[in-house]
Scaffold this motif. Structure first.
Motif, PDB file in Angstrom:
ATOM      1  N   PHE A 150      14.868   0.074  -4.815  1.00 16.07           N
ATOM      2  CA  PHE A 150      13.807  -0.419  -3.687  1.00 16.07           C
ATOM      3  C   PHE A 150      13.697   1.013  -2.920  1.00 16.07           C
ATOM      4  O   PHE A 150      13.187   0.940  -1.900  1.00 16.07           O
ATOM      5  N   THR A 151      14.848   2.024  -2.786  1.00 14.22           N
ATOM      6  CA  THR A 151      14.141   3.331  -1.856  1.00 14.22           C
ATOM      7  C   THR A 151      13.604   3.587  -2.597  1.00 14.22           C
ATOM      8  O   THR A 151      12.714   4.501  -1.678  1.00 14.22           O
ATOM      9  N   ALA A 152      13.851   3.785  -3.239  1.00 11.44           N
ATOM     10  CA  ALA A 152      12.437   4.799  -4.808  1.00 11.44           C
ATOM     11  C   ALA A 152      11.008   3.775  -4.606  1.00 11.44           C
ATOM     12  O   ALA A 152      10.280   4.721  -4.389  1.00 11.44           O
ATOM     13  N   LEU A 153      10.692   2.613  -4.327  1.00  7.12           N
ATOM     14  CA  LEU A 153       9.695   2.276  -4.242  1.00  7.12           C
ATOM     15  C   LEU A 153       9.225   2.188  -2.372  1.00  7.12           C
ATOM     16  O   LEU A 153       7.983   2.838  -2.383  1.00  7.12           O
ATOM     17  N   ALA A 154      10.580   2.264  -1.931  1.00  7.17           N
ATOM     18  CA  ALA A 154       9.613   2.725  -0.316  1.00  7.17           C
ATOM     19  C   ALA A 154       9.216   3.920  -0.055  1.00  7.17           C
ATOM     20  O   ALA A 154       7.762   4.491   0.095  1.00  7.17           O
ATOM     21  N   VAL A 155       9.884   5.508  -1.384  1.00  5.20           N
ATOM     22  CA  VAL A 155       8.920   6.892  -1.671  1.00  5.20           C
ATOM     23  C   VAL A 155       7.981   6.400  -2.091  1.00  5.20           C
ATOM     24  O   VAL A 155       6.921   7.023  -1.613  1.00  5.20           O
ATOM     25  N   LEU A 156       7.572   6.347  -2.857  1.00  4.84           N
ATOM     26  CA  LEU A 156       6.576   6.078  -3.619  1.00  4.84           C
ATOM     27  C   LEU A 156       5.155   5.135  -3.111  1.00  4.84           C
ATOM     28  O   LEU A 156       4.589   5.847  -3.549  1.00  4.84           O
ATOM     29  N   LYS A 157       5.867   4.281  -1.829  1.00  6.59           N
ATOM     30  CA  LYS A 157       5.024   3.979  -1.360  1.00  6.59           C
ATOM     31  C   LYS A 157       4.013   4.607  -0.444  1.00  6.59           C
ATOM     32  O   LYS A 157       2.831   4.763  -0.270  1.00  6.59           O
ATOM     33  N   LEU A 158       4.985   5.367   0.282  1.00 11.50           N
ATOM     34  CA  LEU A 158       4.335   6.372   1.248  1.00 11.50           C
ATOM     35  C   LEU A 158       4.133   7.429   0.643  1.00 11.50           C
ATOM     36  O   LEU A 158       2.537   8.276   0.786  1.00 11.50           O
ATOM     37  N   PHE A 202       2.793  12.226   1.276  1.00 17.62           N
ATOM     38  CA  PHE A 202       3.235  13.820   0.990  1.00 17.62           C
ATOM     39  C   PHE A 202       2.708  13.472  -1.177  1.00 17.62           C
ATOM     40  O   PHE A 202       2.375  12.866  -1.903  1.00 17.62           O
ATOM     41  N   THR A 203       3.520  14.741  -1.785  1.00 15.81           N
ATOM     42  CA  THR A 203       3.394  14.185  -3.183  1.00 15.81           C
ATOM     43  C   THR A 203       4.668  14.490  -3.691  1.00 15.81           C
ATOM     44  O   THR A 203       5.872  15.062  -3.049  1.00 15.81           O
ATOM     45  N   LEU A 204       4.926  13.558  -4.928  1.00 13.38           N
ATOM     46  CA  LEU A 204       6.546  14.053  -5.224  1.00 13.38           C
ATOM     47  C   LEU A 204       7.227  15.260  -5.757  1.00 13.38           C
ATOM     48  O   LEU A 204       7.780  15.326  -5.862  1.00 13.38           O
ATOM     49  N   ASP A 205       5.322  16.063  -5.783  1.00 14.77           N
ATOM     50  CA  ASP A 205       5.695  17.387  -6.986  1.00 14.77           C
ATOM     51  C   ASP A 205       6.135  18.459  -5.402  1.00 14.77           C
ATOM     52  O   ASP A 205       6.708  19.966  -5.766  1.00 14.77           O
ATOM     53  N   ASP A 206       6.571  17.441  -4.286  1.00 11.74           N
ATOM     54  CA  ASP A 206       6.607  18.965  -3.099  1.00 11.74           C
ATOM     55  C   ASP A 206       8.151  19.071  -2.872  1.00 11.74           C
ATOM     56  O   ASP A 206       8.866  17.638  -3.616  1.00 11.74           O
ATOM     57  N   GLY A 217       1.491  -6.574  -9.827  1.00 10.93           N
ATOM     58  CA  GLY A 217       0.973  -5.887  -9.202  1.00 10.93           C
ATOM     59  C   GLY A 217       0.264  -6.218  -8.062  1.00 10.93           C
ATOM     60  O   GLY A 217      -0.431  -7.185  -8.162  1.00 10.93           O
ATOM     61  N   ASP A 218       0.602  -5.677  -7.141  1.00 10.38           N
ATOM     62  CA  ASP A 218      -0.100  -5.872  -5.662  1.00 10.38           C
ATOM     63  C   ASP A 218      -0.793  -5.220  -4.680  1.00 10.38           C
ATOM     64  O   ASP A 218      -0.012  -3.821  -5.034  1.00 10.38           O
ATOM     65  N   THR A 219      -0.088  -5.799  -3.943  1.00  8.71           N
ATOM     66  CA  THR A 219      -0.614  -4.012  -2.284  1.00  8.71           C
ATOM     67  C   THR A 219       1.087  -3.944  -2.216  1.00  8.71           C
ATOM     68  O   THR A 219       1.114  -2.741  -0.991  1.00  8.71           O
ATOM     69  N   VAL A 220       2.117  -4.232  -2.445  1.00 12.48           N
ATOM     70  CA  VAL A 220       3.543  -4.057  -2.413  1.00 12.48           C
ATOM     71  C   VAL A 220       3.758  -2.562  -3.346  1.00 12.48           C
ATOM     72  O   VAL A 220       4.358  -1.730  -3.051  1.00 12.48           O
ATOM     73  N   LEU A 221       3.101  -3.387  -4.866  1.00 14.88           N
ATOM     74  CA  LEU A 221       3.898  -2.516  -6.147  1.00 14.88           C
ATOM     75  C   LEU A 221       2.629  -2.543  -6.867  1.00 14.88           C
ATOM     76  O   LEU A 221       1.958  -3.217  -7.782  1.00 14.88           O
ATOM     77  N   THR A 222       1.895  -1.420  -6.716  1.00 16.32           N
ATOM     78  CA  THR A 222      -0.002  -1.285  -7.821  1.00 16.32           C
ATOM     79  C   THR A 222       0.549  -0.358  -8.512  1.00 16.32           C
ATOM     80  O   THR A 222       1.621  -0.241  -9.151  1.00 16.32           O
ATOM     81  N   PRO A 223      -0.275  -0.740  -9.044  1.00 16.76           N
ATOM     82  CA  PRO A 223      -0.364  -0.389 -10.621  1.00 16.76           C
ATOM     83  C   PRO A 223       0.509   1.308 -10.814  1.00 16.76           C
ATOM     84  O   PRO A 223       0.921   1.745 -11.969  1.00 16.76           O
ATOM     85  N   ALA A 224      -0.216   1.966  -9.669  1.00 19.47           N
ATOM     86  CA  ALA A 224      -0.540   2.998 -10.280  1.00 19.47           C
ATOM     87  C   ALA A 224       1.532   3.557 -10.121  1.00 19.47           C
ATOM     88  O   ALA A 224       1.915   5.202 -10.201  1.00 19.47           O
ATOM     89  N   MET A 225       1.805   2.571  -8.881  1.00 23.71           N
ATOM     90  CA  MET A 225       3.192   2.943  -8.448  1.00 23.71           C
ATOM     91  C   MET A 225       4.177   2.466  -9.743  1.00 23.71           C
ATOM     92  O   MET A 225       4.975   3.274  -9.861  1.00 23.71           O
ATOM     93  N   LYS A 226       3.831   1.008 -10.328  1.00 28.16           N
ATOM     94  CA  LYS A 226       4.745   0.729 -11.762  1.00 28.16           C
ATOM     95  C   LYS A 226       4.951   2.426 -12.469  1.00 28.16           C
ATOM     96  O   LYS A 226       5.816   2.075 -12.869  1.00 28.16           O
ATOM     97  N   ALA A 227       3.734   2.496 -12.774  1.00 26.66           N
ATOM     98  CA  ALA A 227       3.728   3.764 -13.504  1.00 26.66           C
ATOM     99  C   ALA A 227       4.958   4.493 -13.815  1.00 26.66           C
ATOM    100  O   ALA A 227       5.343   5.275 -14.556  1.00 26.66           O
ATOM    101  N   VAL A 228       4.691   5.343 -12.021  1.00 29.07           N
ATOM    102  CA  VAL A 228       5.744   6.417 -11.667  1.00 29.07           C
ATOM    103  C   VAL A 228       7.082   5.819 -11.754  1.00 29.07           C
ATOM    104  O   VAL A 228       8.121   6.272 -11.919  1.00 29.07           O
TER     105      VAL A 228
END
Length: 460
Positions: free
Chosen positions: A80-88, A94-98, A258-269
């Motif tokens: 759930f901490t990870a999901l907060a990061v992925l949502k931002l 930011f990007t994940l590779d920053d 898959g919805d606005t909280v956890l989109t398909p793109a976020m799920k893939a990451v």
């Protein structure tokens, strides 16, 4: 010294390939009799979740466990901490590779250039703050104030290894991610996760806030029975989430839809295994599997399974499910003498992994008792310039007595490190603790989560 709760071995039932007898047995049967702590479970299937419970959330008050009972889930909080990061990140903040130090400049010494993605995938090398607390003699996470804990992490000028060079599980990486959420969003992880994840999903009994637990945590005592053992961390991120099996079942349904909280793109990451800098898939040696964004990943019989357990002073948790189909189980317990992973695997009918033989340690490398001279070399006064942990070590018959001082504790703490042995690397060892002296330098390691923390000899 504080014990670190790490589940490294496969559960016993898994070793017999979920035999008919094991599969048929009610996994909660032993907790249904008498007044004792127990577990709540959700079995996930195509038709939704089926709930069951046994035991008492509060033994003294006679409060039974139900699907609405709130439990502390410790390290299972990381997803759930990870999901907060992925949502931002999806919002373009930011990007994940920053490099994470861009937003956490005061923690750059602990981060050593690690990217956000490396923190998520446990390839960052950040030292584990819970182990640093153990090295400071701290037995309970809640003993340490948030300011003191962050001050210790700000003092670090080294990591366990260069980011991307290896994979090691560390609570410290997720402490950094929680701070990242706060700095970028302007809200604490507690508030951000409540507003952006839990409230939209109707997870009204879930949160990182220090809400009162419905379930007391329990540890067995030698004389029989149990004692209350509640210990919540002072800072959330690597742990600290309080939730119910019903709320986690709601999250599971949203994860699959898959919805606005956890989109398909976020799920893939979320489901992408970490990689080392050389391109290899990063496998956590503690578990033998890759790590996604706050979740363990393992393929069995061609299907991807996601899992994360959690353990604290009085609680155990396991959240296990298949990625491609609504199959899995959630097990939350308020006692430490049960294996929720075994229960979850029975309920999920998780296929048995292929056995991997592990050669024994050659006799020539077996640790042997430390000599009196080796113990004498360890005696003296040592201080870590990074953590300000101070050891006054006095030799004893088969070990040492250590008086520990640190900014994390108001008073000195005295411990006995007994049964010291010498390993093949010339280190003195007791349990996961490893010590090596070199003239006026002492290197201290604890398992794989703190490696090579340097102490210098100082005058009394």
């Amino acid at each position: 010294m504080a014990a670190l709760l790490i589940r490294l071995l496969l559960p016993p039932c898994l070793a017999v390939a979920l035999t008919a007898g094991c599969a048929r047995k009610d996994p909660l049967a032993d907790m249904r009799e008498g007044r004792q702590p127990g577990c709540a479970v959700a079995t996930l299937g195509p038709g939704g979740a089926a709930f069951d419970a046994a035991g008492y959330a509060d033994v003294e008050a006679g409060l039974p466990i139900t699907a609405e009972t709130r439990f502390l889930i410790a390290s299972a909080s990381k997803q759930f901490t990870a999901l907060a990061v992925l949502k931002l990140a999806e919002q373009g903040r930011f990007t994940l590779d920053d490099p994470a130090r861009r937003w956490l400049p005061d923690l750059s010494g602990a981060l050593q250039g690690a990217t956000v993605r490396q923190l998520l995938n446990q390839t960052a090398g950040v030292r584990d703050h819970t182990v640093l607390m153990a090295l400071a003699g701290i037995e309970r996470m809640g003993q340490v104030s948030p300011d003191a804990l962050l001050a210790m992490m700000r003092g670090l000028s080294s990591s366990n290894f260069p980011p991307g060079s290896r994979a090691r599980y560390s609570n410290g990486s997720y402490l950094m991610l929680a701070q990242l959420v706060e700095r970028v969003s302007g809200r604490s992880l507690t508030d951000y996760a409540r507003d952006e994840i839990f409230a939209p999903l109707g997870m009204n009994d879930t949160g990182f806030d220090a809400r009162p637990l419905v379930a007391q945590g329990y540890q067995p005592v030698r004389a029989g029975g149990f004692r209350i053992a509640n210990d919540q961390p002072s800072l959330p991120g690597p742990g600290g989430l309080v939730t119910t099996v019903r709320d986690l079942a709601r999250f599971d349904a949203a994860f699959r839809a898959g919805d606005t909280v956890l989109t398909p793109a976020m799920k893939a990451v979320f489901l992408e295994p970490g990689h080392l800098s050389n391109g290899e898939t990063a496998v956590l040696p503690e578990f033998g599997t890759p790590y996604g964004a706050g979740i363990g990943l393992e393929r069995r019989e061609g299907r991807l399974w996601l899992s994360h357990d959690g353990g604290s002073e009085g609680f155990r948790a396991q959240y296990l499910r298949q990625a491609e189909a609504p199959v899995g189980a959630i097990v939350l317990c308020n006692r430490v003498d049960v294996d929720p992973g075994e229960i979850a695997e029975r309920l999920s009918r998780l296929p048995t992994p292929q056995a991997v033989s592990s050669p024994g340690t050659p006799a020539s490398t077996e640790p042997h008792p430390a000599s009196a001279a080796a113990i004498a070399d360890l005696a003296g006064h040592w201080r870590s310039p990074e953590t300000l942990i101070d050891y006054a070590i006095r030799a004893k018959e088969d070990g040492v007595q250590v008086t520990i001082r640190s900014p994390l504790a108001a008073e000195p703490i005295v411990e006995d490190w007994a049964g010291l042995k010498v390993n093949a690397d010339g280190e003195l060892t007791t349990g996961p603790l490893r010590l090596k002296t070199n003239d006026d330098t002492l290197s201290v390691s604890f398992g794989g989560r703190v490696q090579g923390l340097v102490f210098h000899r100082v005058d009394d």
